[in-house]
Design an enzyme around this catalytic site. Structure first.
Site, PDB file in Angstrom:
ATOM      1  N   GLU A 178       0.689  -1.297   0.230  1.00 41.90           N
ATOM      2  CA  GLU A 178      -0.021  -0.124  -0.101  1.00 41.90           C
ATOM      3  C   GLU A 178       0.957   1.453  -0.025  1.00 41.90           C
ATOM      4  O   GLU A 178       0.538   2.029   0.732  1.00 41.90           O
ATOM      5  CB  GLU A 178      -0.919  -0.062   1.152  1.00 41.90           C
ATOM      6  CG  GLU A 178      -1.756  -1.290   1.270  1.00 41.90           C
ATOM      7  CD  GLU A 178      -2.853  -1.456   2.372  1.00 41.90           C
ATOM      8  OE1 GLU A 178      -2.484  -0.550   3.325  1.00 41.90           O
ATOM      9  OE2 GLU A 178      -3.326  -2.272   2.523  1.00 41.90           O
ATOM     10  N   GLU A 292      -6.137 -10.879  -1.154  1.00 43.71           N
ATOM     11  CA  GLU A 292      -7.106 -10.628  -0.047  1.00 43.71           C
ATOM     12  C   GLU A 292      -8.417 -10.385  -0.205  1.00 43.71           C
ATOM     13  O   GLU A 292      -9.134  -9.846   0.307  1.00 43.71           O
ATOM     14  CB  GLU A 292      -6.423  -9.166   0.723  1.00 43.71           C
ATOM     15  CG  GLU A 292      -4.944  -9.168   1.160  1.00 43.71           C
ATOM     16  CD  GLU A 292      -4.799  -7.879   1.811  1.00 43.71           C
ATOM     17  OE1 GLU A 292      -5.356  -7.359   2.505  1.00 43.71           O
ATOM     18  OE2 GLU A 292      -3.264  -7.776   1.725  1.00 43.71           O
TER      19      GLU A 292
HETATM   20  O1  9MR Z   1      -6.948  -8.556   8.708  1.00 40.19           O
HETATM   21  C1  9MR Z   1      -6.014  -7.633   9.337  1.00 40.19           C
HETATM   22  C2  9MR Z   1      -6.367  -7.204  10.706  1.00 40.19           C
HETATM   23  O2  9MR Z   1      -6.641  -8.252  11.698  1.00 40.19           O
HETATM   24  C3  9MR Z   1      -5.486  -6.085  11.341  1.00 40.19           C
HETATM   25  O3  9MR Z   1      -6.113  -5.789  12.777  1.00 40.19           O
HETATM   26  C4  9MR Z   1      -5.315  -5.036  10.493  1.00 40.19           C
HETATM   27  C5  9MR Z   1      -3.916  -3.954  11.138  1.00 40.19           C
HETATM   28  O4  9MR Z   1      -2.867  -4.841  11.050  1.00 40.19           O
HETATM   29  O5  9MR Z   1      -4.724  -5.404   9.092  1.00 40.19           O
HETATM   30  C6  9MR Z   1      -5.764  -6.454   8.742  1.00 40.19           C
HETATM   31  O6  9MR Z   1      -5.178  -6.705   7.189  1.00 40.19           O
HETATM   32  C7  9MR Z   1      -5.012  -5.830   6.285  1.00 40.19           C
HETATM   33  C8  9MR Z   1      -3.822  -6.104   5.377  1.00 40.19           C
HETATM   34  O7  9MR Z   1      -2.685  -6.314   6.264  1.00 40.19           O
HETATM   35  C9  9MR Z   1      -3.438  -5.146   4.297  1.00 40.19           C
HETATM   36  N1  9MR Z   1      -4.887  -5.094   3.496  1.00 40.19           N
HETATM   37  C10 9MR Z   1      -5.958  -4.474   4.304  1.00 40.19           C
HETATM   38  C11 9MR Z   1      -6.355  -5.658   5.362  1.00 40.19           C
HETATM   39  C12 9MR Z   1      -7.472  -5.572   6.271  1.00 40.19           C
HETATM   40  O8  9MR Z   1      -7.576  -4.328   6.819  1.00 40.19           O
END
Ligand code: 9MR
Length: 387
Positions: A178, A292
């Site tokens: 990102e 994802e």
């Molecule tokens: O699913 C993840 C969630 O449990 C965490 O709290 C969050 C912050 O670390 O990240 C979520 O995963 C994200 C991923 O790392 C990057 N793309 C978006 C995902 C959903 O927010």
């Protein structure tokens, strides 16, 4: 017995044939596995082996897998079984991010991801790494350092240590996650972040170069969201990412793959935009992973469950019909496997726009029963011509 490296090189072939052989016994006498909604499905265990997402994906040149929250895999054996039956690849949702892996300057918390790697190996699954650099996962201890050279050194050392720890073991790494946000109005559409500010505008090149040196085998991936839809905002982001990757390639920066996160909105239009985006990377010789995938239905007004599920499943189908025909697409991962654990219903759920109802975004529901998304995914794999 294959070495780890040979196993990775061989991809899921072994994995699927073992799963398929096991499933063949289990399913003896069952109805045709090509049927979309087999009447005999009473539990997820009826969908193992040749009926699994993993097997259907594999038949069409794809690897299907899921993100997982590691403590859930450790505690819930039914869920661990479901994962091993359905997935050819796993990725930890959180445990390889800086904040989780690096709670202090001197601590690397490799225990949970090492557990997942062993679990994946035992069950003939691959594993990918997420992520080495993300604007959202920056530990407080490093934010307190007031010296850019020191931060840059820590950045390089972190990537080196983590990539070496898993060298030869992981199929791929989300090296940078990102990094584009045109709202920040920086050159190239780069996002203003801790890494941009402290390591410098070339932190992305540096991250990929460092990762390649430490683990020459993992496919090095740039992963982002907001590029999936047929709308102007997503089109801008697609153009910026394409430009960034072209620049990286022209400078000889080692990049192997693009991760399209695929957090979709039910009912939105997905088609030509993502298809053209994938084709551009195909032309550049890169692989593409849908990393994802899930579908939120915040915008669906009706509360009727069957109606909601139908719109969600249709969104899966339309998106996958646009993406999967391209042979560059090698993997599809959903962001978790069961609605019970989706981030969309997660702690605080501040992002849930309809707070009085749970999201239903994944192939298995909260009781681990297959959902319409399961069949939408499986049918979409089946409609893909083998790459
Ligand atoms: O699913 C993840 C969630 O449990 C965490 O709290 C969050 C912050 O670390 O990240 C979520 O995963 C994200 C991923 O790392 C990057 N793309 C978006 C995902 C959903 O927010």
């Amino acid at each position: 017995m294959l070495s780890r490296r040979e196993f990775i090189a061989k991809g899921t072939e072994t994995a699927v044939s073992i799963a398929t052989a096991a499933g063949a016994g289990l399913l003896a006498g069952c109805a045709n596995s090509a049927t979309s909604h087999p009447p005999m499905v009473s539990s997820f265990r009826d969908l193992a082996g040749s009926r699994s997402l993993r097997a259907h994906a594999h038949r069409h040149g794809l690897i299907y897998g899921s993100a997982v929250v590691i403590p859930i895999v450790q505690k819930n054996t039914d869920f661990a079984d479901l994962l091993s039956e359905q997935c050819g690849i796993l990725v930890p949702s959180n445990e390889l991010k800086w904040v989780a892996l690096r709670p202090s300057r001197d601590t690397f918390n490799f225990g949970p991801p090492d557990f997942l790697y062993d679990f994946a190996q035992r069950n003939h699954m691959l594993m990918r790494g997420h992520n080495l650099c993300w604007h959202e996962s920056v530990p407080t201890w490093i934010r307190k350092i007031d010296n850019k050279d020191e931060i840059k050194q820590l950045f390089v050392d972190h990537i080196t240590t983590v990539c070496k720890h898993y060298a030869g073991k992981l199929q791929s790494w989300d090296v940078v996650n990102e990094a584009i946000d045109p709202n920040d109005k920086l050159p190239g559409g780069l996002r203003k972040s801790f890494w941009y500010d402290n390591v410098g505008p070339d932190y992305i090149d540096l991250a990929f170069q460092t990762a390649r040196t430490a683990d020459p085998n993992a496919k090095l991936t740039y992963n982002d969201y907001g590029v999936e839809g047929d709308n102007d905002g997503d089109a801008v982001k697609r153009r910026l990412i394409l430009e960034m990757v072209k620049g990286m390639k022209s400078r000889g920066v080692p990049i192997d793959a693009i991760g399209i996160q695929s957090h979709l909105n039910a009912g939105e239009k997905y088609g030509q935009g993502v298809a053209d985006f994938i084709e551009a990377f195909h032309q550049m010789g890169l692989e593409v992973y849908l990393t994802e995938l899930d579908v939120n239905d915040d915008a669906t007004v009706s509360n009727d469950l069957a109606g909601r599920d139908a719109i969600i499943a249709k969104t899966y189908t339309e998106f996958l019909q646009a993406a999967l025909p391209n042979p560059a697409v090698k993997q599809v991962l959903t962001w978790d496997l069961s609605d019970r654990f989706t981030w969309l219903n997660g702690l605080g759920s501040h992002r849930r726009k309809q707070p009085n109802r749970l999201e239903r975004p994944l192939p298995f529901d909260a009781d681990f029963k297959p959902t319409d998304c399961f069949y939408a995914l499986r049918d979409s794999f089946d409609h893909r011509k083998r790459a």
